[in-house]
Design an enzyme around this catalytic site. Structure first.
Site, PDB file in Angstrom:
ATOM      1  N   ASP A   8       0.853  -1.179   0.000  1.00 57.65           N
ATOM      2  CA  ASP A   8       0.000   0.000   0.000  1.00 57.65           C
ATOM      3  C   ASP A   8       0.891   1.232   0.000  1.00 57.65           C
ATOM      4  OD1 ASP A   8      -2.649   1.357   0.526  1.00 57.65           O
ATOM      5  OD2 ASP A   8      -3.156  -0.677   1.179  1.00 57.65           O
ATOM      6  N   ASP A  10      -3.089   4.583  -2.282  1.00 52.16           N
ATOM      7  CA  ASP A  10      -4.186   5.077  -1.454  1.00 52.16           C
ATOM      8  C   ASP A  10      -4.600   6.474  -1.915  1.00 52.16           C
ATOM      9  OD1 ASP A  10      -5.756   4.617   1.014  1.00 52.16           O
ATOM     10  OD2 ASP A  10      -4.729   6.420   1.722  1.00 52.16           O
ATOM     11  N   GLU A  54      -6.378   3.980  -6.048  1.00 50.30           N
ATOM     12  CA  GLU A  54      -7.732   4.061  -5.508  1.00 50.30           C
ATOM     13  C   GLU A  54      -8.334   5.380  -5.997  1.00 50.30           C
ATOM     14  OE1 GLU A  54      -9.841   4.077  -1.094  1.00 50.30           O
ATOM     15  OE2 GLU A  54      -8.069   5.254  -1.489  1.00 50.30           O
ATOM     16  N   HIS A 103     -10.999  -3.524   2.291  1.00 59.33           N
ATOM     17  CA  HIS A 103     -11.034  -3.293   3.732  1.00 59.33           C
ATOM     18  C   HIS A 103     -11.927  -2.127   4.143  1.00 59.33           C
ATOM     19  CE1 HIS A 103      -8.303  -0.551   1.887  1.00 59.33           C
ATOM     20  NE2 HIS A 103      -8.369   0.214   2.966  1.00 59.33           N
ATOM     21  N   ASP A 104     -12.478  -1.388   3.180  1.00 62.05           N
ATOM     22  CA  ASP A 104     -13.338  -0.244   3.501  1.00 62.05           C
ATOM     23  C   ASP A 104     -14.811  -0.550   3.290  1.00 62.05           C
ATOM     24  OD1 ASP A 104     -11.178   1.438   4.078  1.00 62.05           O
ATOM     25  OD2 ASP A 104     -11.030   2.168   2.009  1.00 62.05           O
TER      26      ASP A 104
HETATM   27  O1  TEU Z   1      -9.701   5.375   1.652  1.00 59.46           O
HETATM   28  C1  TEU Z   1     -10.030   6.563   0.999  1.00 59.46           C
HETATM   29  C2  TEU Z   1     -11.434   6.887   0.961  1.00 59.46           C
HETATM   30  O2  TEU Z   1     -11.876   7.624   0.091  1.00 59.46           O
HETATM   31  C3  TEU Z   1     -12.308   6.466   2.089  1.00 59.46           C
HETATM   32  O3  TEU Z   1     -12.952   7.616   2.527  1.00 59.46           O
HETATM   33  C4  TEU Z   1     -13.346   5.492   1.758  1.00 59.46           C
HETATM   34  O4  TEU Z   1     -14.247   6.048   0.839  1.00 59.46           O
HETATM   35  C5  TEU Z   1     -14.044   5.177   3.047  1.00 59.46           C
HETATM   36  O5  TEU Z   1     -13.116   4.495   3.852  1.00 59.46           O
HETATM   37  C6  TEU Z   1     -15.250   4.333   2.892  1.00 59.46           C
HETATM   38  O6  TEU Z   1     -15.816   4.165   4.179  1.00 59.46           O
HETATM   39  C7  TEU Z   1      -8.358   5.124   1.884  1.00 59.46           C
HETATM   40  C8  TEU Z   1      -8.187   3.806   2.606  1.00 59.46           C
HETATM   41  O7  TEU Z   1      -8.639   2.761   1.793  1.00 59.46           O
HETATM   42  C9  TEU Z   1      -8.894   3.873   3.921  1.00 59.46           C
HETATM   43  O8  TEU Z   1      -8.824   2.654   4.613  1.00 59.46           O
HETATM   44  C10 TEU Z   1      -8.229   4.956   4.724  1.00 59.46           C
HETATM   45  O9  TEU Z   1      -8.921   5.130   5.933  1.00 59.46           O
HETATM   46  C11 TEU Z   1      -8.185   6.273   3.969  1.00 59.46           C
HETATM   47  O10 TEU Z   1      -7.736   6.133   2.633  1.00 59.46           O
HETATM   48  C12 TEU Z   1      -7.221   7.225   4.632  1.00 59.46           C
HETATM   49  O11 TEU Z   1      -5.910   6.809   4.388  1.00 59.46           O
END
Ligand code: TEU
Ligand code: CA
Length: 583
Positions: free
Chosen positions: A101, A207, A265, A342-343
Site C-alpha cells: 500500500d 491510497d 484508488e 477493507h473499507d
Molecule cells: O480510503 C479513501 C477513501 O476515500 C475512504 O474515505 C473510503 O471512501 C471510506 O473508507 C469508505 O468508508 C483510503 C483507505 O482505503 C482507507 O482505509 C483509509 O482510511 C483512507 O484512505 C485514509 O488513508
C-alpha cells in the site's frame, strides 16, 4: 511495453491481505507477517499470483496503519524489516508478486516530518504540510475554510506552536502532505517508494490516488448540507489541477524499476477523467479501483452519514459494472475487477444474499460474475470462502473502525442518544461499516476460527464453525473449491474472460437476472453469462439471435443446468459463431 509483451499485472489474479486480521503466528491476538508467510502455499493453491498487503508500516494505528509514522519500518506487532524481506523472497520463490500500500496523501501526526513541521514556521520541514492562517471573525479564531473532513468534523486542526491550522482530509492524526513543495515530493519518492522498490517489491496499491492536488486558494465549499458548520468539499481536493503533472514525474522514478504495477484508488471520478489516469499512453496508473459499484447505496457526502444507506437495485448494479467495463471500449486503458476491500461491507451481504440457505450458491455466483469481467481481478481475504457481514445483533462495542465509531458518535450526539436513531446508525454500519471486512479470517472451527491462539483484537464472526477454510477444503462443492476451479478457467479462457471486449448487458431493467456477453479480441468467439440474483427460479433472457446457436457450457454453479435458472444460479456459455450487435 510493446504489444508482444503484455504487462504482467493485467492477467494476474490478486489477493488483498489486511494484516491485523489475517493470521496470527504468536498468540498476541494480532495478525502478522510470519502468519502471512505460513499461508503462501494456500494462496498459491487457490490460484493467487499477486498479493496486495495493506499497510504494515510503523504507525500509531489511529486509522489501522493508514497513518504512517515511518515508511521505512514495520509496525512491531506485525513483525520486522527482516520478516518483510522474507515475505518478498518467499513470494518470488513461488513465482508470486508482492504489492504494498502506498499512503502518500498524508502521514501520521507522529511522523518525524510532521513533528518537526509543527514546531515553528522556519524549520526545514515547515512547508511539508498544508498550513494556513486562521480566519479571524469578530476577533475569534476559525479554520481557514468550511471544508469537512471525510471522517467527520472540520478538515482543519489548530496548532498553537505555529498559530496556524493544518489540513487533514481524514482524521486529525493524518495531516495532508504538501505536494506543491518539490522537496516534499522528493522525500516521499525516496522514503515511501524507492526504499521498497529497492527491496524488490513489484508495485503499489495507491491510497487516495487522486487527492494530492488541492485548490490552494481554499475557497469555502457551497452549502450542500444546510445548517452544518462543515461542508463536503470533494470538488476542491479531488482530481486537482496538478495531479497529472505529479504522476508523470512519479512515473519517471518508477521506470527505473521495470514494469511496476500501480493500481490507484480513485473514488468519485467521471469516466473521461478516469481515462486520463489509466490510458496506456499516459502510464500514470496501471489501472484504478473505480468506486461506482462499491458505493452503491452509500451516502457520498462523507463519513458521518453512514446510517443513510439503502439497498440498491440490480439495474443500478449492472449500470455501475457497465461503466467500469465501458472504460475499455475503444480506448487503450485497463481496469480492475473487485467487489470487496477493507473499507467495505462483504459482497455477499451487500450485492447478493447471506441467508444460510442460498449463501454458498450466491458466493459461487459472484465468483462467476467476477471471473467473467475484464480487468485485473482482486479478491479480498475471506471472500474465497464467502465470509459475510457481522450479525445484526452486534453492538457498537464490537466495532473498532474510527470511521464507524465517528459516525455512530455523531448520531449519538445529534440525537442525544435516542435509541431509534442509534438503531438506524447500527443498521447502516451492519451493511456498509468497514469492520465487516476486518473481522478475523476464519481458518478452521477451533477457538477464534484458528486466527489466533490468544485474544483476538476484534470479535470473530459467530458463524466460523460453518464458514471456514478447513471445512471448505474438505468439501468439493464449497465456494473455496469453486473459486479454485473458476480462477483456472479464467486463465484458460483468458482472451474472453480477462481480455474480452464489448461488454454488453442484455436485460438492463430486469430486477432479478443479469445477462451479459463479451467478445474475443479477434471477434470470432464470445461468452454468454446468466446470473440469477434472486431467491426464485427465473427464465433465461437470451440475447436476440443467440437462443438457438450452438453453445458450450463452460461453467455452472449448479449440478445440472435446466430450463430455468435456479436461485442464485450462474452459467457461462461459449459461443463460436455469428457475433450479433445490439442490445
Ligand atoms: O480510503 C479513501 C477513501 O476515500 C475512504 O474515505 C473510503 O471512501 C471510506 O473508507 C469508505 O468508508 C483510503 C483507505 O482505503 C482507507 O482505509 C483509509 O482510511 C483512507 O484512505 C485514509 O488513508
Ligand atoms: Ca501476532
Amino acid at each position: 511495453m510493446s504489444a508482444s509483451k503484455p504487462n504482467w499485472w493485467k492477467a494476474s489474479t490478486c489477493y488483498q491481505i489486511w494484516p491485523a486480521s489475517y493470521k496470527d503466528s504468536n498468540g498476541d491476538g494480532i495478525g502478522d507477517i510470519v502468519g502471512i508467510i505460513s499461508t503462501i502455499p494456500y494462496l498459491k493453491d487457490l490460484g493467487i499470483e499477486t498479493i496486495w498487503l495493506s499497510p504494515m508500516y510503523d504507525s500509531p494505528q489511529k486509522d489501522m496503519g493508514y497513518d504512517i509514522s515511518n515508511y521505512q519500518d514495520v509496525y512491531p506487532p506485525y513483525g520486522t524489516l527482516a520478516d518483510m524481506d522474507r515475505l518478498i523472497k518467499e513470494c518470488h520463490d513461488l513465482d508470486m508478486k508482492l504489492v504494498l500500500d502506498l499512503v502518500i496523501n498524508h502521514t501520521s501526526d507522529q511522523h518525524a516530518w510532521f513533528l518537526e513541521s509543527r514546531r515553528n514556521k522556519t524549520n526545514q520541514y515547515a512547508d511539508w504540510y498544508m498550513w494556513r492562517d486562521p480566519k479571524i471573525i469578530q476577533g475569534e479564531r476559525h479554520p481557514p475554510n468550511n471544508w469537512a473532513s471525510i471522517f467527520g468534523g472540520s478538515a482543519w486542526e489548530y496548532c498553537r506552536e505555529r498559530d496556524q491550522y493544518y489540513l487533514h482530509l481524514f482524521v486529525k492524526e493524518q495531516p495532508d502532505l504538501n505536494w506543491e513543495n518539490e522537496e516534499t515530493r522528493r522525500g516521499i519518492y525516496e522514503s515511501a517508494m524507492k526504499f521498497w522498490l529497492d527491496k524488490g517489491i513489484d508495485g503499489f496499491r495507491v491510497d487516495t490516488a487522486n487527492l494530492y492536488s488541492k485548490d490552494t486558494s481554499y475557497p469555502d465549499a457551497p452549502i450542500l448540507v444546510p445548517g452544518e458548520p462543515y461542508q463536503p468539499a470533494f470538488k476542491y481536493f479531488t482530481n486537482g489541477p496538478r495531479m497529472h503533472e505529479w504522476l508523470q514525474e512519479q512515473r519517471g522514478i518508477l521506470d527505473k524499476y521495470g514494469d511496476v504495477f500501480m493500481v490507484g484508488e480513485l473514488p468519485d471520478t467521471k469516466a473521461d477523467e478516469v481515462l486520463r489516469y489509466i490510458s496506456a499512453k499516459s502510464r500514470e496508473y496501471s489501472c484504478v479501483f473505480d468506486f461506482d459499484v462499491v458505493m452503491l447505496g452509500q451516502n457520498k457526502e462523507g463519513g458521518s452519514k453512514k446510517h443513510h444507506t439503502h439497498k440498491h437495485t440490480l439495474p443500478h448494479f449492472k449500470e455501475a459494472i457497465r461503466k467500469v467495463q465501458g472504460l475499455l471500449h475503444g480506448t487503450d486503458a485497463w481496469t480492475t475487477v473487485f467487489l470487496e476491500n477493507h473499507d467495505q461491507g462483504r459482497s455477499l451481504s451487500r450485492f447478493a444474499t447471506d441467508k444460510a440457505i442460498h449463501r454458498d450458491q450466491a458466493a459461487k455466483m459472484l465468483a462467476v460474475l467476477m471471473c467473467c469481467l475484464t480487468g485485473t481481478l482482486f479478491l479480498y481475504q475471506g471472500q474465497e470462502i464467502g465470509m459475510y457481514n457481522h450479525p445484526e445483533y452486534w453492538g457498537i462495542e464490537d466495532l473498532r473502525d474510527i470511521d464507524s465509531l465517528n459516525a455512530y458518535n455523531d448520531v449519538m450526539h445529534r440525537h442525544k442518544g435516542d435509541p431509534l436513531w442509534l438503531k438506524k446508525a447500527m443498521r447502516g454500519l451492519q451493511l456498509v461499516g468497514r469492520d465487516n471486512g476486518r473481522l478475523p479470517v476464519q481458518w478452521d472451527n477451533s477457538a477464534n476460527a484458528g486466527f489466533t491462539s490468544g485474544k483476538p483484537w476484534i470479535r470473530v464472526h459467530d458463524d466460523y464453525e460453518h464458514v471456514n477454510v478447513a471445512a471448505q477444503q474438505a468439501d468439493p462443492g464449497s465456494p473455496l473449491n469453486f473459486w479454485k476451479k473458476i480462477i483456472r478457467l479464467r486463465k484458460k479462457y483468458a482472451d474472453l474472460m480477462i481480455f474480452g471486449k464489448d461488454f454488453q448487458v442484455w436485460d438492463k431493467f430486469d430486477q432479478d437476472v443479469f445477462t451479459f456477453t463479451k467478445v474475443h479480441p479477434d471477434g470470432h468467439e464470445r461468452i454468454l453469462v446468466f446470473l440469477n440474483f434472486s431467491d426464485e427460479d427465473q427464465p433465461l433472457h437470451y440475447p436476440t439471435g443467440l437462443e438457438s446457436v450452438q453453445k458450450e457450457l463452460l461453467v455452472c454453479n449448479f449440478e445440472e443446468p435446466g430450463k430455468y435458472l435456479t436461485p442464485w444460479e450462474a452459467r457461462v456459455y461459449l459461443i463460436r459463431e455469428g457475433v450479433v450487435n445490439g442490445g
